[in-house]
Design an enzyme around this catalytic site. Structure first.
Site, short mmCIF file in Angstrom:
data_model
loop_
_atom_site.label_atom_id
_atom_site.label_comp_id
_atom_site.label_asym_id
_atom_site.label_seq_id
_atom_site.Cartn_x
_atom_site.Cartn_y
_atom_site.Cartn_z
N TRP A 138 0.68 -1.23 -0.02
CA TRP A 138 0.13 0.21 0.10
C TRP A 138 0.83 1.33 -0.09
O TRP A 138 0.64 2.20 -0.67
CB TRP A 138 -0.98 0.05 1.14
CG TRP A 138 -1.87 1.09 0.96
CD1 TRP A 138 -2.21 2.03 2.01
CD2 TRP A 138 -2.81 1.46 0.16
NE1 TRP A 138 -3.08 3.19 1.70
CE2 TRP A 138 -3.59 2.69 0.63
CE3 TRP A 138 -3.26 0.90 -1.07
CZ2 TRP A 138 -4.59 3.26 -0.19
CZ3 TRP A 138 -4.44 1.33 -1.89
CH2 TRP A 138 -4.88 2.69 -1.47
N ASP A 174 -2.61 -5.20 -1.34
CA ASP A 174 -3.67 -4.23 -0.63
C ASP A 174 -4.73 -4.23 -1.74
O ASP A 174 -4.90 -4.88 -2.73
CB ASP A 174 -2.94 -3.04 -0.19
CG ASP A 174 -3.81 -2.47 1.16
OD1 ASP A 174 -4.75 -1.94 0.86
OD2 ASP A 174 -3.30 -2.71 2.15
N ASP A 175 -5.41 -2.92 -1.36
CA ASP A 175 -6.56 -2.66 -2.37
C ASP A 175 -6.11 -2.47 -3.86
O ASP A 175 -5.00 -2.45 -4.32
CB ASP A 175 -7.06 -1.30 -1.84
CG ASP A 175 -8.45 -1.04 -2.23
OD1 ASP A 175 -9.14 -1.83 -3.02
OD2 ASP A 175 -9.30 0.10 -1.76
N CYS A 189 -12.16 0.57 -0.23
CA CYS A 189 -11.93 1.75 0.11
C CYS A 189 -11.59 2.61 -1.46
O CYS A 189 -11.77 3.73 -1.58
CB CYS A 189 -11.00 2.15 0.93
SG CYS A 189 -11.20 1.62 2.50
N LYS A 244 -6.66 -9.26 4.40
CA LYS A 244 -6.74 -8.15 5.22
C LYS A 244 -8.23 -7.57 4.75
O LYS A 244 -8.44 -7.46 3.76
CB LYS A 244 -5.75 -6.89 4.67
CG LYS A 244 -5.99 -5.48 5.31
CD LYS A 244 -5.15 -4.81 4.91
CE LYS A 244 -5.19 -3.07 5.22
NZ LYS A 244 -4.09 -2.25 4.74
N ASP A 287 -11.21 -4.90 5.12
CA ASP A 287 -11.63 -3.43 5.63
C ASP A 287 -12.96 -2.99 5.95
O ASP A 287 -13.65 -4.20 5.80
CB ASP A 287 -10.93 -2.58 4.25
CG ASP A 287 -10.45 -1.38 4.80
OD1 ASP A 287 -10.78 -0.96 5.88
OD2 ASP A 287 -9.30 -0.84 3.89
N ARG A 304 -6.73 -3.58 13.42
CA ARG A 304 -6.31 -2.49 13.20
C ARG A 304 -6.77 -1.46 14.75
O ARG A 304 -7.83 -1.52 14.67
CB ARG A 304 -6.47 -1.60 11.91
CG ARG A 304 -5.65 -1.91 11.15
CD ARG A 304 -4.66 -1.02 11.17
NE ARG A 304 -4.77 0.32 10.65
CZ ARG A 304 -5.16 0.80 9.49
NH1 ARG A 304 -5.01 0.22 8.25
NH2 ARG A 304 -5.45 2.16 9.52
N ASP A 347 -4.94 5.34 9.43
CA ASP A 347 -3.78 4.99 8.47
C ASP A 347 -2.68 5.97 9.03
O ASP A 347 -2.63 6.94 8.94
CB ASP A 347 -4.39 5.48 7.11
CG ASP A 347 -5.22 4.44 6.25
OD1 ASP A 347 -5.96 3.72 7.18
OD2 ASP A 347 -5.63 4.57 5.16
C1 GLA Z 1 -7.89 1.92 4.18
C2 GLA Z 1 -7.12 0.98 5.11
C3 GLA Z 1 -5.55 1.28 4.44
C4 GLA Z 1 -5.84 0.75 3.11
C5 GLA Z 1 -6.79 1.47 2.10
C6 GLA Z 1 -6.80 0.99 0.83
O1 GLA Z 1 -7.74 3.13 4.27
O2 GLA Z 1 -7.02 1.54 6.40
O3 GLA Z 1 -4.57 0.23 5.23
O4 GLA Z 1 -5.70 -0.71 2.97
O5 GLA Z 1 -7.79 1.34 2.74
O6 GLA Z 1 -7.88 1.54 0.15
#
Ligand code: GLA
Length: 766
Positions: free
Chosen positions: A95, A130-131, A180, A206, A208, A269, A273
């Protein structure tokens, strides 16, 4: 702690039954082999018979005592039943290295790098996507599909590639309707998606929380809904039969996943972030450090990924981040471009002593012992009886931080072995555990109780520290600095010599003897110096005062040095005034048309003048901005802080007026490097803001605020005024600002807990 077992010593079967019970209750707390013997399923889902209950030899009874002592009979948190993550996960996530730029090549190359740069050998295992990995819609059967450009062959071959290197693959999804980044979420598809991930060979998810349809759950609190949806996915993952670590991401205020995450997830978490700056690291540390009783094997607090290597912090700050994360038994997930990592940053990621603290099999999160004035002492209980002690100075000035072995939970002993996990030096102490810790830094010791004989083989623990009577001085003024050498060990030291140096322009007078023949064990020697600050230089400057010491212990000559930053300020002359509505005293300075402000303060994006939600410090001229006027200044502010903080121009009817006062306008560079204009359109408590596009500026920025009655236009220039870009034209509350206004420069760090400095030049009002 031994008491519960002591009465059982004559009855080994009883002890053993107790041991079994303990291991079963804490099946997740045990190493995989122990877990298998306890009757729980192992990672492959295979059930193992429980321990047999025949009489056991005495050594096993002793083992019971030891295990019992370690466990302390604390009730085990009901940890996620998947049997994974007995230790905090270690790995990498794309990320903060790539954001939505992720692709198969990056993942595969990073996996290779993790092998070739030694991180795999150091314990890093997970390579996490990640995303942004997926296509914008599911296929006709409702299956998730990888983005065809980023992952042209899908995820499975990438997982195979990663597995062939002996590593594991992680992926990202969301419990809501979208991620996200607005890609398909798992809501309503939990079982299908879990099966898809398992079929691809995914080892870590992970999960979200960006778009949860709370409206579908009438009568349930947001927290309950998150719990429901995360439980669905947790069960779905288990139903696949593939061991998949479940990492949930619910860091919004009120989510409090540490209260409900343990039975369904391996980590959760705790905090927002993370950003690559000391202030953000501090927020996430402070938001996690008190949750120590919620963490344990299989169930970890996650203060977000490691930013080490991304360039926004200093090397000592990155060491701090790594040490604090390890002390908190946090996941060690690097999120940086590993291909471009400097050897210095890599050395932080691969510090074996610090990693061992994080990965200690006991799985206890470190506990804060004290935190007075931002000077933290943390202690983490380790298997075998050692403690990892972190002395963390979150302040801006070097300081001595001290505790004692007993205070951090070690048993009473004649001596203690102190292993400095960053310098690798080893010394013995009679009990004190202390260090002179630079600003934003840590000293991290692994401490063990030892006997006198072992202590004799080690050098005594010697600490050199400096303390100024005041943390800042006006130019030309004097203060006293004390330099102290302490012998915390069991052996004396000889031929002690203390030296002291000052930077250019300083004057210095020693007020005592600099040499002593002998310093007995447990004693300290202090010499004082009178120092006088320079009379020229920039308006605000961190003056260097450094001390040195040499001495002669039994095993040869040694020396050390200590550095103290003392801020020197040139006083602000009339007609300028200062306004400080932060909670901590701000420092103001002016010389030759340049200003400097060192301040905390949460900024001006919140209600004016309402600490702690809105606070700043300003140097200004009273009623100097007429109804038709132009204010201009060049700002240097690159200490990234909270994005609510910043530095720039400010105009208000009255600079120190209370909340709800009439109109005001600010034009500034914020902590994220964006030029922002904020104004009060109503005269009430709300502030509107306009963010200049394009976003980030580096280096000095010239700001110009043109007033025409109650209308203001903001401009900025990044080339010293050759070309200007407009930010906005705004109108403040009707009726306000008819007459002259206060005008000046302001600064706020963006966070109430730490200070940054902004400098300004060529301030003018026409
Ligand atoms: C959120 C999460 C981050 C990351 C972004 C990806 O903000 O907290 O760690 O995964 O989404 O879009």
């Amino acid at each position: 702690m031994l008491a519960p077992c002591a009465g059982l010593l004559d009855d080994p079967d009883h002890v053993l039954a107790h041991l079994e019970l303990l291991l079963q209750r804490q099946s997740i707390h045990a190493a995989p082999d122990q877990r298998a013997r306890s009757g729980a399923a192992d990672a492959a889902g295979v059930r193992h018979p429980p321990l047999r209950t025949r009489r056991r030899p005495v050594w096993l009874v002793a083992l019971c005592l030891w295990v019992t002592a370690l466990a302390g009979f604390a009730p085990a948190a009901a940890a996620e039943q998947n049997g994974l993550s007995a230790r905090p996960p270690m790995g990498w996530n794309d990320w903060y290295a790539a954001y939505c730029g992720v692709n198969a090549q990056l993942i595969e190359q990073t996996a290779q790098t993790i092998v070739s740069n030694g991180m795999k050998a150091a314990g890093y295992q997970y390579v996490n996507i990640d995303d942004c990995w997926m296509a914008p819609s599911r296929d006709s059967a409702g299956n998730l599909v990888a983005d065809p450009t980023r992952f042209p062959d899908g995820i499975k071959p990438v997982a195979d590639y990663v597995h062939n290197l002996g590593l594991k693959l992680g992926i990202y999804e969301d419990a809501g309707t979208t991620t996200c980044a607005h890609l398909p979420g798992s809501y309503g598809h939990e079982a299908q998606d879990a099966a898809t991930f398992a079929s691809w060979g995914v080892d870590y998810l992970k999960y979200d929380r960006c778009s949860i349809p709370f409206g579908d759950f009438p009568g349930q609190s947001e927290q309950q809904v998150q719990q429901t949806l995360n439980t669905r996915m947790s069960n779905a993952l288990k139903a696949t039969g593939r061991p998949i670590v479940f990492s949930i991401c619910n860091p919004d205020p009120g989510d409090d996943p540490w209260r409900w995450g343990a039975p369904i997830a391996n980590l959760w978490r705790t905090t927002p972030d993370i950003e690559d700056n000391f202030g953000s690291m501090l927020v996430n540390f402070e938001g996690t450090v008190n949750l120590f009783s919620d963490a344990g094997p299989g169930a970890w607090n996650d203060p977000d990924m490691l930013q080490i290597g991304n360039g926004g912090s200093t090397r000592p700050e990155y060491r701090t981040e790594f040490s604090l994360w390890a002390e908190m038994a946090a996941p060690l997930i690097a999120s940086t471009n590993l291909a471009a990592l400097s050897p210095q940053a890599l050395a932080i990621y691969e510090n074996a002593g610090v990693i061992a603290v994080d990965q200690d099999p006991l799985g206890k999160q470190g506990v804060p012992i004290s935190s007075q004035g931002g000077r933290w002492v943390l202690s983490k209980e380790l298997s075998g009886g050692d403690r990892a002690v972190v002395l963390f100075n979150s302040t801006d000035t070097a300081a001595t931080i001290a505790t004692r072995a007993i205070a951090v939970g070690l048993r009473a002993a004649r001596a203690y072995r102190l292993e400095d996990l960053w310098s690798n030096s080893v010394s013995e102490s009679r009990g004190p555990i202390s260090a002179f810790v630079p600003a934003h830094s840590v000293v991290m010791y692994r401490v063990a109780a030892i006997d006198r004989r072992r202590a004799r083989a080690l050098a005594p623990h010697i600490v050199l520290s400096l303390a100024a009577a005041v943390p800042q001085l006006f130019s030309g003024r004097s203060t006293i600095v004390r330099e102290t050498l302490s012998d915390d060990g069991l052996a004396p030291v000889k031929r002690v010599k203390l030296t002291f140096r000052v930077g250019l322009g300083w004057r210095i007078k020693r007020l005592g003897r600099a040499r002593v023949k002998r310093l007995a064990a447990g004693q300290r020697y202090t010499v004082a110096f009178r120092v006088t600050a320079p009379v020229s230089g920039p308006p605000s400057e961190l003056g260097g005062l450094s001390g040195g010491a040499s001495w002669d212990p039994l095993d040869g000559w040694r020396a050390t040095a200590a550095f103290l930053g003392e801020r020197v300020l040139a006083p602000v002359p009339p007609p300028y005034q200062t306004a400080d509505i932060t909670r901590q005293p701000a420092a103001f300075a002016a010389r030759d048309g340049a200003f400097a402000i060192s301040a905390r303060g949460t900024g001006v994006l919140q209600p004016w003048n309402a600490p702690p939600t809105g606070s700043y410090a300003a140097i200004y001229e009273r009623q100097r901005a007429g109804a038709s006027s132009t204010a201009q200044v060049t700002v240097s502010y690159d200490a990234a802080g909270g994005s609510a903080g910043g530095a720039g121009l400010i105009e208000r009817d009255a600079m120190t007026a209370p909340a709800g006062s009439p109109a005001g306008v600010v034009l500034f560079v914020n902590g994220a490097g964006t030029v922002v204009m904020s104004w009060n359109a109503t005269g009430g408590r709300d502030v509107d803001s306009r963010f200049a596009v394009p976003g980030v500026v580096a280096g000095p920025v010239t700001l110009r605020l043109v007033r025409s009655g109650s209308s203001y236009t903001g401009y900025y220039s990044t080339n010293g005024g050759v070309t200007w870009a407009p930010v906005d034209t705004v109108t403040v509350a009707a009726g306000a600002s008819a007459g002259n206004q206060d005008v000046g420069v302001f600064h706020a760090s963006g966070l109430p807990t730490w200070t940054t400095t902004a400098t300004f030049r060529d301030f003018s009002v026409r």
